[in-house]
Design an enzyme around this catalytic site. Structure first.
Site, short mmCIF file in Angstrom:
data_model
loop_
_atom_site.label_atom_id
_atom_site.label_comp_id
_atom_site.label_asym_id
_atom_site.label_seq_id
_atom_site.Cartn_x
_atom_site.Cartn_y
_atom_site.Cartn_z
N GLY A 138 0.79 -1.24 0.00
CA GLY A 138 0.00 0.00 0.00
C GLY A 138 0.82 1.28 0.00
O GLY A 138 1.45 1.63 -1.00
N LYS A 209 2.37 -10.40 -3.91
CA LYS A 209 3.27 -9.29 -3.55
C LYS A 209 4.71 -9.80 -3.36
O LYS A 209 5.66 -9.14 -3.75
CB LYS A 209 2.76 -8.62 -2.28
CG LYS A 209 1.43 -7.90 -2.51
CD LYS A 209 0.77 -7.54 -1.20
CE LYS A 209 -0.54 -6.81 -1.42
NZ LYS A 209 -1.34 -6.68 -0.19
P1 NAP Z 1 -12.97 -1.50 -5.27
O1 NAP Z 1 -13.26 -0.67 -4.08
O2 NAP Z 1 -13.74 -2.75 -5.47
O3 NAP Z 1 -13.15 -0.57 -6.56
C1 NAP Z 1 -13.11 -1.05 -7.88
C2 NAP Z 1 -13.60 0.03 -8.82
O4 NAP Z 1 -13.45 -0.39 -10.15
C3 NAP Z 1 -15.07 0.40 -8.62
O5 NAP Z 1 -15.24 1.77 -8.80
C4 NAP Z 1 -15.77 -0.39 -9.74
O6 NAP Z 1 -16.93 0.30 -10.24
C5 NAP Z 1 -14.71 -0.39 -10.82
N1 NAP Z 1 -14.74 -1.60 -11.63
C6 NAP Z 1 -14.37 -2.84 -11.25
N2 NAP Z 1 -14.52 -3.71 -12.28
C7 NAP Z 1 -14.98 -2.99 -13.30
C8 NAP Z 1 -15.34 -3.32 -14.64
N3 NAP Z 1 -15.25 -4.56 -15.10
N4 NAP Z 1 -15.79 -2.33 -15.44
C9 NAP Z 1 -15.90 -1.07 -14.98
N5 NAP Z 1 -15.57 -0.68 -13.73
C10 NAP Z 1 -15.12 -1.64 -12.90
O7 NAP Z 1 -11.42 -1.92 -5.32
P2 NAP Z 1 -10.20 -1.22 -4.55
O8 NAP Z 1 -10.14 -1.71 -3.17
O9 NAP Z 1 -10.23 0.24 -4.80
O10 NAP Z 1 -8.96 -1.89 -5.30
C11 NAP Z 1 -8.59 -1.50 -6.60
C12 NAP Z 1 -7.25 -2.11 -6.94
O11 NAP Z 1 -6.26 -1.66 -6.04
C13 NAP Z 1 -7.20 -3.64 -6.87
O12 NAP Z 1 -6.32 -4.13 -7.84
C14 NAP Z 1 -6.62 -3.88 -5.48
O13 NAP Z 1 -5.98 -5.14 -5.37
C15 NAP Z 1 -5.62 -2.76 -5.40
N6 NAP Z 1 -5.26 -2.35 -4.06
C16 NAP Z 1 -6.22 -2.09 -3.14
C17 NAP Z 1 -5.87 -1.66 -1.88
C18 NAP Z 1 -6.91 -1.36 -0.84
O14 NAP Z 1 -6.53 -1.02 0.28
N7 NAP Z 1 -8.19 -1.44 -1.13
C19 NAP Z 1 -4.52 -1.49 -1.57
C20 NAP Z 1 -3.54 -1.76 -2.53
C21 NAP Z 1 -3.93 -2.18 -3.79
P3 NAP Z 1 -18.22 0.57 -9.31
O15 NAP Z 1 -17.75 1.52 -8.25
O16 NAP Z 1 -19.23 1.18 -10.21
O17 NAP Z 1 -18.60 -0.77 -8.76
N1 HSE Z 2 -6.30 -6.76 0.52
C1 HSE Z 2 -5.02 -6.17 0.57
C2 HSE Z 2 -4.48 -6.23 1.99
C3 HSE Z 2 -5.10 -4.74 0.11
O1 HSE Z 2 -5.25 -6.55 2.90
O2 HSE Z 2 -3.30 -6.00 2.18
C4 HSE Z 2 -3.75 -4.13 -0.10
O3 HSE Z 2 -3.08 -4.74 -1.15
#
Ligand code: NAP
Ligand code: HSE
Length: 435
Positions: A138, A209
């Protein structure tokens, strides 16, 4: 007044937890961005699934679209920020964007662990940047630290708590005795967990990771399938109690280790001595311990998940792209691995181990067990034997000295085959202090 050039237009794929944070940082830190890169940043188009959904951030709804090509094919967009997650569809979007000469920033470790080499090669061919700092740990700038800060050293070991969800769960279970299901639900509500949290709790997210870290840290083409993986779903209250009584803290630890020209990479629940630098990393926090031959021990600590911390890493990558644009040096940072991949065999991987066994409480049982360890040349560091409530059974807990994985797995198999062994209840890797 600063000399401000024409804005850089950004297209966002996704506006969920991370995407909302990206929009907030771009808006709230606009002056700082202008100062660093000499021009404003404008979010021009955003891909979502549902344009009518209520969101954590206010955006003009005219920016939202459900059609990826409206973002990727927009000729005015210079940089695509991918924060939508997913693999195959997302890979196609990013290849298409790179082939059109657009720079890409992604937080997607699933994608980078599987298709990182292909995407980086496509970026280089097209003179584009592809940065993915947020994909590991992150908000901690660990990838840039490996490829720039420690570029002059030879890294031999990395140990990481690289999954915030499982660290959050284990911390709450250990410290407050909270039940697993309840804490997992809390981690989901806080936005730490993946859409499918089995990737977190079964260790796959951390494995992705660790594959990315090992590839960069060891300059070797480590693949996801090279990582041995075990998650936290089998950890019981009893294991956590014993771990405490014996002076350890249970963590889901990723280990990447190289000896000479061979490497091992694994993710597994591990007992760390309470004095280990990673033992005090709690809640959703992540940390990566890095050992370099010249620098010695270093440790990088910070929030491993969550909206704004992760978005910080994403926007910092955007700043790096913009600085490169100003200098005209995009697409030159990806470096092909220097070494051929060579992995250690199970007889070359060494560790201490914890094992908890239920045995028939009868004369000679203990001697039969110790004989199996002795025959494999594995000695004990700690040992406990306690009566169990179940009539006629006793519990034996052993912490071994260092043994090869091969010898230890053979011991486990022979224990399971032993008539006096009722069940091998659990088994974990045990780490020493630091390197
Ligand atoms: P999330 O909250 O589920 O958000 C995903 C977003 O992408 C939503 O806005 C969704 O639209 C949109 N989306 C998903 N699939 C789609 C599709 N097929 N077509 C159009 N729009 C689509 O996910 P997130 O937690 O932000 O994570 C995003 C990425 O960052 C992932 O790869 C995750 O592994 C990575 N990541 C996350 C974190 C974390 O702390 N959450 C940390 C590091 C990395 P809607 O809003 O309309 O549903
Ligand atoms: N699901 C992941 C975690 C988000 O818990 O670390 C960050 O990559």
């Amino acid at each position: 007044m600063e000399n401000v050039a024409k804005p850089i237009a950004v297209g966002l794929l996704g506006l969920g937890t991370v995407g909302s944070g990206v929009v907030k940082i771009i808006e709230n830190h606009q002056d700082q961005l202008i100062h660093q890169v000499g021009c404003p940043v404008v979010v021009k188009k955003i891909l979502v699934r549902d344009v009518y959904k209520e969101r954590d951030v206010q955006v003009n709804t005219s920016l939202l679209t459900t059609r990826a090509d409206e973002v990727i094919n927009d000729p005015e967009i210079d940089v695509i920020i991918e924060v939508m997650g997913g693999i195959e569809e997302t890979r196609r979007h990013l290849l298409q964007a790179l082939q059109q000469g657009k720079h890409v920033v992604t937080a997607n470790k699933d994608l980078m662990a599987l298709y990182g080499s292909e995407l980086l090669a496509t970026a280089t061919e097209n003179g584009c940047d592809l940065f993915y700092e947020a994909s590991v740990a992150g908000g901690i700038p660990i990838l840039r630290s490996l490829v720039e800060g420690l570029a002059s050293d030879r890294i031999t070991k990395m140990m990481g708590i690289v999954n915030g969800t499982t660290n959050f769960i284990l911390t709450k279970m250990c410290k407050y005795g909270m039940p697993y299901e309840q804490v997992l639900a809390e981690a989901q509500a806080l936005g730490y967990a993946e859409a499918d949290p089995s990737a977190d709790v079964e260790g796959l997210d951390a494995a992705r990771k660790m594959a990315i870290l090992a590839r960069l840290g060891f300059s070797m083409n480590i693949d996801l399938e090279d990582v041995q993986v075990k998650g936290i779903t089998d950890i019981t209250e009893e294991d956590l109690d014993y771990s405490k009584r014996l002076g350890y803290t249970m963590k889901l630890i990723g280990i990447a280790h190289r000896d000479g020209d061979k490497a091992e990479v694994s993710v597994q629940p591990t007992l760390l001595p309470d004095s280990h630098p990673l033992a005090s990393v709690s809640d959703e926090y992540n940390a990566v311990y890095v050992y370099g031959e010249a620098v010695g021990e270093t440790m990088f600590y910070g929030p491993g998940a969550g909206s704004l911390p992760t978005a910080t890493a994403v926007v910092s990558d955007l700043v790096a792209v913009m600085k490169n644009m100003r200098l005209g040096v995009n697409g030159r940072s990806a470096v092909a691995p220097q070494y051929e991949k060579r992995l250690k065999s199970r007889s070359e991987i060494f560790s201490k181990y914890f094992v908890r066994i239920h045995v028939k409480d009868e004369v000679g049982a203990f001697a039969k067990i110790t004989a199996i360890f002795a025959e494999q040349g594995v000695s004990f560091e700690k040992i406990l034997q306690l009566p169990l409530k179940e009539k006629g059974l006793a519990e034996i807990v052993i912490v071994t000295h260092r043994a090869s994985q091969q010898a230890y797995e053979d011991i486990l198999q022979r224990l399971r085959d032993l008539e006096i062994v009722h069940q091998v209840k659990s088994s974990y890797r045990v780490e020493g202090n630091g390197n």
